[in-house]
Design a protein around this motif. Structure first.
Motif, mmCIF file in Angstrom:
data_model
loop_
_atom_site.group_PDB
_atom_site.id
_atom_site.type_symbol
_atom_site.label_atom_id
_atom_site.label_comp_id
_atom_site.label_asym_id
_atom_site.label_seq_id
_atom_site.Cartn_x
_atom_site.Cartn_y
_atom_site.Cartn_z
ATOM 1 N N ASN A 84 0.838 -1.206 0.000
ATOM 2 C CA ASN A 84 0.000 0.000 0.000
ATOM 3 C C ASN A 84 0.875 1.258 0.000
ATOM 4 O OD1 ASN A 84 -2.898 1.114 0.510
ATOM 5 N ND2 ASN A 84 -1.641 2.137 2.056
ATOM 6 N N ASP A 85 1.900 1.275 0.866
ATOM 7 C CA ASP A 85 2.798 2.432 0.924
ATOM 8 C C ASP A 85 3.568 2.592 -0.386
ATOM 9 O OD1 ASP A 85 1.918 2.769 3.494
ATOM 10 O OD2 ASP A 85 3.683 1.842 4.442
ATOM 11 N N ILE A 97 1.285 4.153 -3.089
ATOM 12 C CA ILE A 97 1.067 5.580 -2.787
ATOM 13 C C ILE A 97 2.301 6.391 -3.160
ATOM 14 C CG2 ILE A 97 0.776 7.227 -0.893
ATOM 15 C CD1 ILE A 97 -1.020 5.148 0.478
ATOM 16 N N LEU A 148 0.259 9.658 -4.552
ATOM 17 C CA LEU A 148 -1.157 9.840 -4.221
ATOM 18 C C LEU A 148 -1.311 10.692 -2.967
ATOM 19 C CD1 LEU A 148 -2.472 6.195 -4.779
ATOM 20 C CD2 LEU A 148 -2.509 8.110 -6.390
ATOM 21 N N PRO A 180 -3.815 12.013 0.240
ATOM 22 C CA PRO A 180 -4.744 11.262 1.088
ATOM 23 C C PRO A 180 -6.140 11.109 0.506
ATOM 24 C CG PRO A 180 -3.411 12.705 2.447
ATOM 25 C CD PRO A 180 -3.065 13.036 1.011
ATOM 26 N N TYR A 210 -6.303 8.022 -1.793
ATOM 27 C CA TYR A 210 -5.841 6.712 -1.333
ATOM 28 C C TYR A 210 -6.787 5.591 -1.756
ATOM 29 C CZ TYR A 210 -2.236 8.787 1.646
ATOM 30 O OH TYR A 210 -1.130 9.453 2.106
ATOM 31 N N GLU A 211 -8.055 5.924 -1.963
ATOM 32 C CA GLU A 211 -9.022 4.903 -2.347
ATOM 33 C C GLU A 211 -9.059 4.659 -3.848
ATOM 34 O OE1 GLU A 211 -12.815 5.826 -0.770
ATOM 35 O OE2 GLU A 211 -12.190 5.687 1.333
#
Length: 653
Positions: free
Chosen positions: A491-492, A495, A500, A502, A505-506
């Motif tokens: 995930n990190d 991003i 990306l 906040p 993030y989705e």
């Protein structure tokens, strides 16, 4: 020598609101070796006195002394010991066990006597002494009245008691049989046995050397006739008997006898026993079947997830949302993303993937199916090693070769019985060669998982589907326990690579199959607990049925309980007898339930094609639970039986 002494004995019975004074201030002494007849009209109290002398009942006032020892403060177990080792009872109604042979009836007192259980030779000797050596294996209904009374006398003598108490021993016999019984008593008296008999017959009383006459609960005369025999001053080991009383031990022979008696009762009352077993049988079968169904569902879920890869993290592009509506793809996954994910230490291997639809043509047949483009890592990660042929190589993927592996639904639809390996067919008018057949995954609730064609990723993107970005990236994690850490690392990474903010993030998501597996397993576990609870309720209902049947059995066998107590059974002996019977019923019901559950599970598996998994643990659990039901629900009826007063039980009709 004084054997038994009664001092100022009184006994009153209450019948409704009326009090009946059966005994009023009665005192007497019975010497060792005497032959005493207690006589009087009906209602004079002679039977009540005999019951008190035999410790079957307790007086309202007064006390008894046995060889100088006061018996008023004894425990129930000690009274049982005296009835077993000091007193031998002969009843007017014989009180023989109808389901037992003459030999087994004579052996009955030995069951409650330490060190004498199973002393068949002693029992045979007693039967031979009373002239029944040839009738040992006959049941009471196969014997005459006189023969039954002789069996009762042999039973009274088998433990070598100090005194015989006989209540109207000739009352139910013809004159010839009565004379034979009297001759036996005279012979025993001549051998030094102390005999006390209750009778209203002058002829029978004349055989005794001492006659005690009673009227309205009092002794009105105490006469001796003939010359009194010289008595032995020795105490005949009574002191040792007192020492043995509180030290009774329970051994395997006693439990074997309880099981034997329980088996006989169950076989004699087949319908009642079957109805008792039915509730436990159904309950055990339900428990095992439900556990098998739940465990089978769990195994099926594990297998389905293992085909997809339970250690997989699936990265997919998401979408940006405006007022809750998806408007455009926000994060596009690339080959560089897949390579970067593959460098994370927790990741074992990575497979990129694109999907689409394709029209398949082979000769005059065509078929529309799902197309998957992936890398060679797809096969081991998704458990899709081909059952025939081979998977494509990294070189074939890099060179965009037109090779394909087909699912088994595609094989049947396009090629039928023909071997597809090496055959050429078209996908969206592009020719491909079949190099392998994928293993069957079966149908899911949404689509047929075998209706698929897998081709090299670069071939799919550049030659067939025309895609520049990946539809998903599959990452296999080394250890299941490392899934959360690996998911955070990926995930990190995404991003960071796509910069990306906040609020975005989705715009991609990571699916964790371990979470799905855990959720499904929790659901299955809950479902199994629910089914198991329903089955447990049926077991409890079955247990209540056993309790009712056992209570009926206690009522039906009240006289038997009284007889056993008269022969020396303690409350614990009676408790164990009925408890063993209840446990045996549940044991047989549980055993039958296990066999029924195995059969039902096999039928469900064969007919409904549901996976059923029966484990030794589930069998053991169900069996132990059924045994517990027998103990719990058999305990109260057994306690009711153990608490019965011996004289009330003997008088029960």
């Amino acid at each position: 020598m004084k054997l038994l002494e009664a001092e100022h004995i009184s006994k009153t019975y209450k019948i409704g609101e009326v009090e009946v004074r059966a005994l009023q201030d009665v005192s007497l002494v019975i010497e060792k070796g005497e032959f005493v007849a207690i006589m009087g009209p009906s209602g004079s109290g002679k039977s009540t006195l005999m019951h008190l002398l035999g410790f079957l009942d307790t007086p309202d006032s007064g006390n008894f002394c046995l060889i100088g020892k006061d018996t008023s403060g004894l425990r129930e177990e000690e009274y049982a010991f005296l009835r077993n080792r000091v007193i031998g009872f002969v009843f007017q109604q014989f009180n023989l066990m109808t389901r037992s042979t003459a030999l087994e009836n004579v052996c009955l007192p030995l069951l409650y006597s330490d060190g004498r259980i199973g002393d068949i030779s002693r029992s045979r000797e007693m039967l031979e002494n009373v002239g029944l050596g040839a009738r040992m294996e006959h049941r009471p209904n196969e014997l005459s009245g006189g023969q039954q009374q002789r069996v009762a006398i042999a039973r009274a003598l088998v433990n070598r008691p100090l005194m015989i108490l006989a209540d109207e021993p000739t009352g139910n016999l013809d004159s010839k049989s009565g004379a034979e019984i009297l001759r036996i008593f005279k012979s025993l008296h001549e051998q030094g046995m102390t005999i006390v008999l209750v009778t209203h017959s002058e002829e029978v009383g004349a055989a005794a050397e001492r006659i005690i006459r009673m009227h309205d609960g009092r002794i009105v005369s105490d006469e001796r006739q003939g010359q009194q025999r010289k008595q032995d001053s020795k105490e005949n080991g009574i002191v040792d008997l007192w020492r043995e009383a509180p030290k009774k031990k329970y051994n395997i022979e006693e439990f074997q006898e309880h099981f034997k008696q329980a088996s006989r009762v169950i076989l004699t009352n087949k319908l009642r026993s079957f109805l008792s077993m039915l509730g436990v049988l159904i309950g055990v079968a339900c428990v095992i079947t439900m556990l098998a169904l739940g465990r089978g569902a769990g195994e099926s879920i594990k297998e389905d997830l293992s085909r997809m890869g339970s250690n997989l993290l699936v990265v997919r592009p998401g979408s940006t949302k405006v007022h809750g509506a998806s408007v455009e793809a926000a994060t596009r996954l690339t080959h560089e993303d897949a390579k970067a994910i593959g460098k994370i230490p927790l990741v074992k291997r990575v497979a990129s993937q694109v999907t689409g639809q394709g029209q398949l043509i082979f000769r005059d047949k065509n078929w529309n199916t799902r197309i998957i483009g992936s890398t060679p890592e797809y096969a081991p990660m998704k458990n899709q090693e081909p059952v025939a042929g081979r998977f494509f190589t990294a070189e074939e993927n890099q060179n965009r070769r037109r090779v394909a592996l087909i699912g088994q639904t595609v094989q049947r639809s396009l090629f039928g019985e023909e071997d597809p390996i090496g055959k050429t067919f078209k996908i969206n008018r592009v020719s491909f060669q079949v190099i392998g057949i994928l293993p069957s995954l079966g149908a899911s609730p949404f689509h047929d998982q075998d209706d698929v064609v897998v081709i090299p990723l670069m071939t799919a993107m550049k030659r067939l589907l025309g895609k520049d970005y990946l539809d998903e990236i599959d990452a296999e994690i080394s250890e299941l326990s490392q899934m959360p850490a690996a998911q955070k690392a990926i995930n990190d990474l995404i991003i960071q690579r796509h910069r990306l903010t906040p609020e975005r993030y989705e715009s991609f998501n990571i699916r964790n199959f371990a979470d799905i597996q855990e959720a499904l397993q929790n659901t299955t576990r809950t479902f199994g607990i629910l089914l198991g609870s329903v089955a447990a309720i049926s077991l409890i209902v079955g247990g209540i049925g056993i309790m009712n049947i056992m209570l009926v059995s206690v009522k039906e066998r009240t006289r038997e309980i009284g007889l056993r107590k008269a022969l020396g059974a303690t409350p614990r002996d009676i408790l164990m007898q009925f408890l063993v019977e209840a446990v045996m019923i549940t044991f047989l019901g549980g055993l039958t339930g296990i066999m029924l559950a195995v059969g039902v599970s096999w039928l469900i598996s064969a007919l409904a094609r549901w996976k059923m998994v029966i484990t030794l643990g589930s069998l053991f659990l169900a069996f132990c639970f059924s045994a517990s039901v027998g103990i719990v629900f058999g305990l109260w009826p057994a306690q009711q039986a153990a608490r019965l007063d011996p004289i009330r039980a003997l008088r029960y009709e």
